[in-house]
Design an enzyme around this catalytic site. Sequence first.
Site, PDB file in Angstrom:
ATOM      1  CG  HIS A   1      -2.038  -0.989   1.100  1.00 16.20           C
ATOM      2  ND1 HIS A   1      -3.340  -0.635   0.828  1.00 16.20           N
ATOM      3  CD2 HIS A   1      -2.045  -2.345   1.175  1.00 16.20           C
ATOM      4  CE1 HIS A   1      -4.097  -1.709   0.761  1.00 16.20           C
ATOM      5  NE2 HIS A   1      -3.332  -2.769   0.971  1.00 16.20           N
TER       6      HIS A   1
ATOM      7  CG  ASP B   1       0.482   9.181   0.744  1.00 17.07           C
ATOM      8  OD1 ASP B   1       0.474   8.001   1.126  1.00 17.07           O
ATOM      9  OD2 ASP B   1      -0.224  10.061   1.244  1.00 17.07           O
TER      10      ASP B   1
HETATM   11  C1  G6P Z   1      -0.800   3.159   6.187  1.00 20.47           C
HETATM   12  C2  G6P Z   1      -0.283   1.754   5.987  1.00 20.47           C
HETATM   13  C3  G6P Z   1      -1.169   0.744   6.669  1.00 20.47           C
HETATM   14  C4  G6P Z   1      -1.416   1.125   8.107  1.00 20.47           C
HETATM   15  C5  G6P Z   1      -1.936   2.552   8.197  1.00 20.47           C
HETATM   16  C6  G6P Z   1      -2.143   3.023   9.634  1.00 20.47           C
HETATM   17  O1  G6P Z   1      -1.981   3.345   5.495  1.00 20.47           O
HETATM   18  O2  G6P Z   1      -0.172   1.462   4.610  1.00 20.47           O
HETATM   19  O3  G6P Z   1      -0.600  -0.544   6.608  1.00 20.47           O
HETATM   20  O4  G6P Z   1      -2.327   0.241   8.715  1.00 20.47           O
HETATM   21  O5  G6P Z   1      -1.012   3.420   7.567  1.00 20.47           O
HETATM   22  O6  G6P Z   1      -0.978   2.843  10.389  1.00 20.47           O
HETATM   23  P1  G6P Z   1      -0.950   1.916  11.668  1.00 20.47           P
HETATM   24  O7  G6P Z   1       0.495   1.825  12.024  1.00 20.47           O
HETATM   25  O8  G6P Z   1      -1.791   2.638  12.682  1.00 20.47           O
HETATM   26  O9  G6P Z   1      -1.549   0.592  11.298  1.00 20.47           O
END
Ligand code: G6P
Length: 561
Positions: free
Chosen positions: A228, A436
């Site tokens: 992602h 991003d």
């Molecule tokens: C991004 C990453 C995700 C992640 C999200 C939130 O979108 O690609 O994998 O889940 O950030 O971050 P966190 O560390 O809270 O899961």
Amino acid sequence: MLAYDLIGSGLIALGALSIATMRVGAVWGVSARGQTISAQAAASEGAPIRDGDRQYHQHSDASVVELEGNMGPRLIIVSNRVAVPEPGNRQMAGGLVVAVKAALRNRTGVWFGWSGKIDETETVEPRIVEHNHITYAVIDLSKNDFEEYYNGLANRVLWPILHYRVDLQEYSRADHSGYMRVNRQFADKLSAFLREDDVVWVHDYHLMPLARELRARGHLNPIGFFLHIPCAPLDILRTLPHHDEILGALTYYDLVGFQTENDRDNFAAYLLAMPGAKKGRGLTFEVEGRQTRIGAFPVSIETATYARLARNAARSPFAKEMTESLTGLRLVLGVDRLDYSKGIIQRINGFNRFLEDNPEWRSHVTLLQITPRSRSDIKDYAAIENEVTTLISRVNGRYGEASWTPIRYVNRSHSRAALAGIYRAANVALVTPLRDGMNLVAKEYVAAQDPENPGVLVLSQFAGAAAELTGALIVNPHESDAVAAALKRALGMPLSERRERHGPMLQHLLVHNIELWAADYLAALAETRQRPSLVSDLLAFLGPSRSSADRWAIPDARRQA
Ligand code: G6P
């Protein structure tokens, strides 16, 4: 995109593949009145216990989680973060959860990952929650796992490197080892309920070695991976110590998906630099006899649903109250997780420059910056928070008046509906990440606009979304003058130009929506299978001398018939 209610998601089927309805075995834990009861007590009742419209399950046999069901292939989604709809769960931020939730809507399958909880007692099997045809299977992490795997290798090393911030990586062997250990734990738990015909789709940088671990446990299933976040160029990827163990492990997937062609090509360059790697036909690569395909699959949103949500949200009491509070000011919006990759500092510098250069706009515009805190145990995140709050106070102190605050800064998260209403009310969205993967805020902002009177998107050239949202005003966020000029242009843009820019972007997103993303990816995965001999090759490679005690080793395969 930042904050979502956790209700109403579903699992997606694979376009061509059908997914079986799942039945979960015995039960545990929560009585019909919501009280916690023992697993034995729950099991003795012999049927799932309901709590409102939720069901909580755990298999009565502690040695195995049995997700029964016998009708065709299932889609097993695996990610670190799982948006389990449990009372008291915090609303979640971030593109992955948004995309996976939307992609799985109205389908049936399993979403496996971390519960978001830290617990020292080793859980033998995942906890199962069923809601709206989705089966969530989650495990807790120990404090040490959380520190080494999540805070450590995933977020202090892989996140900065993949966002081109080599300077911020803090590699340690202990964290590397913890990352591998948690990937093995994920594989062990998954392995217990994987069936031969399941299709497995793994998401994001936390779980790069998972396919290798599953192959080592004898699983020949189609296994795909989607990153992602961005994929940096070869020279940057090589700054990751032992990168071949982590990035090289992606070659155990049948299909590795990226957000953009640029990310895909960066990884292709990495693959070609691997010793013994060969390019096959099209986007297929052969490494040590394994074949892996790569591709670009730009993630998207549920465009039509989101547009409807925003239309309705604009009439909500929350949106009305927010609009009234503006007392006629024009609204410029920033929405991001508090993260150094999001360019929040650069955005505020741009806004500062705009106010400096355009005194006539003072007292006529406000920047609303919505920024839920994130990963606060990591020092770079604490540092960015200090920097952002200091800078905002400086701008507010310099230009603010008793009756006007230039920047409104909010750390709390909002429901999906509330946010959609705010997007619709905003005259300009400033989306200025330094790097991003995609940035779904940009796409949601476009979807949320009134097509008759749309706002203007100012978008960083370094967001994956810039390749698709060509009607945006594209800026280099490192140039405050350029951000200020784009903001001025956006605020003064005539209706006809706003419509001309917005219309084609909305049309693009209505076609290239989340459904198409998932269908394209899964169709490509269905076409791409590893050679059947892969597992036997891998077992031979591991041999008897490699033991799981070796911190760098793949664990001994749990040989399956
Ligand atoms: C991004 C990453 C995700 C992640 C999200 C939130 O979108 O690609 O994998 O889940 O950030 O971050 P966190 O560390 O809270 O899961």
